[in-house]
Design an enzyme around this catalytic site. Structure first.
Site, PDB file in Angstrom:
ATOM      1  CG  HIS B  63       9.084  65.330  14.044  1.00 52.16           C
ATOM      2  ND1 HIS B  63       9.950  65.839  14.969  1.00 52.16           N
ATOM      3  CD2 HIS B  63       9.106  66.182  13.007  1.00 52.16           C
ATOM      4  CE1 HIS B  63      10.483  66.959  14.495  1.00 52.16           C
ATOM      5  NE2 HIS B  63       9.982  67.196  13.318  1.00 52.16           N
ATOM      6  CG  ASP B 165      11.410  71.074  13.710  1.00 55.17           C
ATOM      7  OD1 ASP B 165      10.691  70.092  13.524  1.00 55.17           O
ATOM      8  OD2 ASP B 165      12.539  71.212  13.187  1.00 55.17           O
ATOM      9  CD  GLU B 195      11.628  65.247  10.869  1.00 54.77           C
ATOM     10  OE1 GLU B 195      11.558  65.711   9.722  1.00 54.77           O
ATOM     11  OE2 GLU B 195      12.325  65.798  11.765  1.00 54.77           O
ATOM     12  CD  GLU B 196      14.231  67.596  13.940  1.00 52.03           C
ATOM     13  OE1 GLU B 196      15.046  67.653  13.013  1.00 52.03           O
ATOM     14  OE2 GLU B 196      13.350  68.460  14.136  1.00 52.03           O
ATOM     15  CG  ASP B 218       8.111  68.895  10.383  1.00 55.99           C
ATOM     16  OD1 ASP B 218       8.426  69.762  11.222  1.00 55.99           O
ATOM     17  OD2 ASP B 218       8.746  67.836  10.242  1.00 55.99           O
ATOM     18  CG  HIS B 304      16.780  72.460  13.887  1.00 58.16           C
ATOM     19  ND1 HIS B 304      17.450  71.580  13.066  1.00 58.16           N
ATOM     20  CD2 HIS B 304      15.502  72.033  13.922  1.00 58.16           C
ATOM     21  CE1 HIS B 304      16.600  70.662  12.618  1.00 58.16           C
ATOM     22  NE2 HIS B 304      15.406  70.928  13.126  1.00 58.16           N
TER      23      HIS B 304
END
Lengths: 354, 332
Positions: B63, B165, B195-196, B218, B304
Site C-alpha cells: 500500500h 509501513d 489500506e490504513e 506489508d 505507526h
C-alpha cells in the site's frame, strides 16, 4: 434412518478442522456427501459445495444450505522453554481451557495438556480470576530443544476431548458447533434421495466462520443461489441460563427459527410452514441485529440473497463439552428436506417481504 | 535499494491523498511492466503479461498510503485541530513534525492543562501548529491531510524512517519488478490506496483483477524489544510469512509454498502470528468467490510512529523470496 447419525456426528466431531485448515473434516464430508449428490466441488477458499440436481425445468432455481465446518481452536504464538504459548483461532471460552486435553499439530501430531499455575502458588486475589489465554501453557512433555525441532509458531492446537454419550439421547463433544448442523445437512441430502425436488439443492460446508465469517460470502458469490438457509447452533438452556429465555432454547425442543433483519420474512414464513406440514416442533429466536452466522455474509453477496437461519440448541457453547440433543439434529435435517422438497419452480415469484 | 527507500519514505501520502507518492512510484517503474493502469480508486497497477500457458494470474499488493492526520477545525489562534486516522499512536504524536501536501511543516502540540497528565493523550487534546498567529493567517483548510515528517536515517544495518509501513513493501515490489527477468505468470503489481483506513483499495483491485493467487507485502510487529509484543518475530530473522493476523488466516497452501521456495533458496523465514492489525490480503482473500491469499511481512519496530525500524537484510531477503516465488510454477 438410512445411516448411523450418531456415528457420523461423532466422527465429524473427532476430525480436526480449525478455521482456514478444514481439510480433515472436509475429506470426511466429501466421502459422506458424494453418494448423496450429483456433483461436488471445493471452492477457492475450501468450502465444500455438493449439488443435488432438481427435477424442475431449466433454468432451475438454486437453494443453498450452508453450515460451517470449521471449529474453534488455538495456535502456537511462541515457544517458551519446554512449553508452548497460544493464541486463539475463533472465540474459545478461555475459562474452560486449563486442564484440557489438546493435540498440537506440529511436524507430527503431539498429545498435550493445558496448564496454569496451581492456585496454591498464586496470591489470594489471583486465585479468583480466570487465567488469560496468554498465560496458559501447553505441556507436551518434550524438552525445549526437541520441542523446537517439532513445533513452530503458527502450528495449530486442537481441543482433543473425546465425545461422551449422555443419557436421554444427548451427546457431549467438542466441535458440535457446527458439526451438529453439518450432520443435519447430511441427513437432509439423504432424505432428499427418496423425495422429488424441483430446485437444485446445494449443501455447502463453509470455511472460516469462526474467524470473522469469511468463507460464506465468497461461497455465495460463486454459487449465486436464489435462496440461502444457514444452519448453525444457538444457546441451549440449562440451570444457569433458564432466566435468559429469549436467548436460550431447550434441548429436544426442535430447531430454532430465526427472525430479524438478517432474515427474509417471507422465507421465514415458508420454513415455518414446512415445519408445520411435517409436524416438527420449533422455537423462535429473535436475532435483533447481526445473526452472528454465515447468513450475515451471504445476505449481501452479489445483488443480495434472501436468507434464513435455522439453529440447533447447544449447551456449553465454545467449550470442549458442547451438548446437543440428537433429536434436534434429526428434526433439523427433516425440516430442511421438507422445505427443499416443497419448493415449486415458481416460488421466487411468490416470495414477498410480508 | 537504500536510495529508493529514502525517496519513498520521504514522500507524502496519507490515506486518500496518495497522488504524490503514486507519481513517485510511477516514475520508478517506468518501462518495467507491460502496461500500467490506475483504477477508479487510485490503485496503481503495473502488469507483467503471462509468458507461458501454465502460468497463473498473481496479484501482489503493497500500500502507498501512510497513517496521518486530517484538519477538522481551525481555532481563533490559528491552531489546527485534527482527527487521527489509520491507527496513529497518540504516544508518538507530541513534539512530532507533520507535513501537508504543499510541503508545509507543522508540529504537534498538546494542551498543557489536562485532567490527568499521566494519561495517553486524547485526540481532542492534540493540535497542529504551523506557525500561524491567528485563524486568518492560518494557511490550512478543513480536510487538509498530513503525514508524519522525518528524513530516513541509517542505524547500522537498520533503517529508521516514517511510513516504512508500507513504503518498504512498495520498495520490495519495485525491486522485485526490476529483478524479475522471466516469469511464466501474469503478475499484477498493485500499489494500493487506503489500506490504513480499512484495506479499501486492495479489495476493489482484487475484484477487478480476478487473480488466482494473492500476496500482500506489508510490515509486521517484532517481539524482540523490551517487554515487546508476545511473538517470535524478530528483526534480522528474515521475511515473516503470515499465518494469522487480526482479520485473516493466511491460506495454508500459499504459506507452505512460500516457505518451500525460501528453503530452496536457503533463505531463513519466520512465521507471523499477529494479534492486532491486518493487511490488504484480508480484503483480497474474500473478493468475489474468494482468492487464496497470504502475505510476506517485514519485521518492523515502532509501527505507526515517525520512527519505524527495519533491517536491510530482511528487506533484501523479501525481494529474493518474492522473485523466486514468481519465477517458479505456482500450483496450490
Amino acid at each position: 434412518m438410512p445411516f448411523d447419525i450418531l456415528a457420523h456426528l461423532k466422527a465429524l466431531c473427532a476430525a480436526p478442522g480449525l478455521p482456514g485448515h478444514e481439510a480433515p473434516a472436509r475429506d470426511l464430508l466429501r466421502a459422506a456427501w458424494s453418494p448423496l449428490t450429483h456433483w461436488l466441488e471445493t471452492d477457492r477458499l475450501g468450502s465444500l459445495c455438493a449439488t443435488r440436481q432438481g427435477g424442475g425445468p431449466r433454468p432451475r432455481p438454486r437453494l443453498m444450505l450452508a453450515a460451517h465446518v470449521d471449529t474453534i481452536g488455538m495456535l502456537v504464538t511462541r515457544l517458551d522453554g519446554d512449553f508452548l504459548r497460544m493464541s486463539r483461532l475463533g472465540d474459545v471460552d478461555e475459562r474452560t481451557l486449563p486442564g484440557q486435553l489438546v493435540t498440537v499439530h506440529g511436524r507430527h501430531d503431539l498429545p498435550g495438556v493445558i496448564g496454569q499455575p496451581p492456585a496454591y502458588l498464586l496470591p489470594k486475589n489471583g486465585r479468583e480470576q480466570v487465567t488469560p489465554l496468554s498465560e496458559l501453557v501447553v505441556d507436551t512433555g518434550l524438552p525445549a530443544e526437541r520441542l523446537r525441532a517439532l513445533v513452530q509458531a503458527g502450528d495449530l492446537v486442537s481441543l482433543a476431548q473425546p465425545a461422551r454419550e449422555l443419557q436421554n439421547g444427548l451427546l457431549a463433544a467438542r466441535g458440535l458447533d457446527n458439526r451438529a448442523s453439518v450432520t443435519a445437512l447430511t441427513l437432509a441430502l439423504s432424505e432428499l434421495q427418496s423425495r422429488a425436488h424441483a430446485w437444485d439443492v446445494v449443501a455447502v460446508a463453509t470455511v472460516q466462520e469462526e474467524f470473522g465469517l469469511r468463507g460464506a460470502g465468497p461461497a455465495a458469490f460463486a454459487l449465486a443461489p436464489d435462496l440461502a438457509i444457514v444452519i448453525d447452533v444457538t444457546f441451549g438452556r440449562d440451570a444457569n441460563t433458564r432466566d435468559l429465555a429469549y436467548r436460550t432454547f431447550p434441548l429436544g425442543g426442535g430447531p430454532v427459527l430465526g427472525l430479524g433483519p438478517n432474515i427474509h420474512t417471507g422465507l421465514h414464513s415458508a420454513v415455518k410452514a414446512a415445519a408445520e406440514r411435517a409436524e416438527i416442533p420449533y422455537n423462535l429466536e429473535v436475532m435483533w441485529e447481526h445473526s452472528g452466522t454465515d447468513a450475515f455474509g451471504i445476505q449481501v453477496a452479489r445483488e443480495g440473497i434472501p436468507t434464513m437461519v435455522i439453529s440447533i440448541p447447544v449447551r456449553n457453547m465454545h467449550t470442549p463439552v458442547e451438548i446437543v440433543a440428537l433429536a434436534d439434529v434429526i428434526r433439523t435435517g427433516r425440516l430442511l428436506a421438507e422445505f427443499a422438497a416443497g419448493l415449486d419452480p415458481g416460488f421466487m415469484g411468490q416470495l414477498a417481504l410480508d | 535499494m537504500q536510495a529508493l527507500i529514502r525517496r519513498l519514505t520521504e514522500s507524502y501520502g496519507p490515506s486518500g491523498s496518495e497522488d504524490q507518492i503514486r507519481d513517485v512510484v510511477r516514475g520508478e517503474i517506468r518501462g518495467l511492466a507491460d502496461y500500467v493502469t490506475i483504477d477508479p480508486l487510485g490503485n496503481l497497477i503495473a502488469v507483467v503479461k503471462k509468458k507461458a500457458k501454465s502460468g497463473k494470474k498473481i496479484m501482489l499488493a503493497a500500500h502507498l498510503d501512510e497513517v496521518g492526520f486530517v484538519v477538522s477545525h481551525i481555532d481563533a489562534q490559528g491552531f489546527a485541530r485534527v482527527q487521527l486516522f489509520g491507527g496513529v499512536n497518540p504516544l508518538a504524536c507530541v513534539g512530532s513534525r507533520v507535513r501537508f501536501a504543499d510541503g508545509r511543516l507543522g508540529v504537534i502540540g498538546i494542551e498543557a492543562r489536562r485532567d490527568d497528565l499521566t494519561k495517553v493523550p486524547a485526540v481532542n487534546e492534540l493540535y497542529i501548529d504551523v506557525g500561524a498567529t491567528n485563524a486568518a493567517d492560518c494557511p490550512l483548510r478543513l480536510g487538509d491531510a498530513a503525514g508524519f515528517w522525518r528524513p530516513m536515517e541509517l542505524a547500522g544495518r537498520r533503517l529508521i524512517a516514517k511510513s516504512l509501513d508500507d513504503r518498504i513493501g512498495v520498495a520490495i515490489l519495485i525491486e522485485t519488478l526490476r529483478s524479475l527477468k522471466q516469469t511464466p505468470h501474469e503478475v499484477a503489481f498493485v500499489f494500493s490506496v487506503q489500506e490504513e483506513v480499512g484495506t479499501r483499495g486492495a479489495g476493489a483491485a482484487a475484484f477487478g483483477l480476478e487473480a488466482d493467487v494473492g500476496l500482500a507485502v506489508d510490515v509486521t510487529r517484532a517481539g524482540d524489544t523490551p517487554n515487546g509484543p508476545r511473538m517470535e518475530v524478530r528483526l534480522g530473522g528474515g521475511p515473516a510469512i503470515k499465518v494469522r493476523d487480526a482479520r485473516m488466516i493466511a491460506d495454508p497452501r500459499v504459506r507452505e509454498l512460500l516457505e518451500q521456495r525460501a528453503r530452496e533458496a536457503g533463505l531463513a523465514t519466520q512465521r507471523e502470528v499477529l494479534e492486532g492489525g491486518s493487511t490488504d490480503a484480508a480484503a483480497m482473500q474474500i473478493a468475489r468467490g474468494g482468492m487464496p491469499a497470504g502475505a510476506i511481512a517485514v519485521p518492523t519496530r515502532y509501527i505507526h510512529t515517525p520512527s519505524e525500524m527495519v533491517e536491510l537484510g530482511d528487506v533484501q531477503a523479501c525481494v529474493a523470496l518474492l522473485t523466486r516465488f514468481l519465477q517458479r510454477p505456482i500450483e496450490l
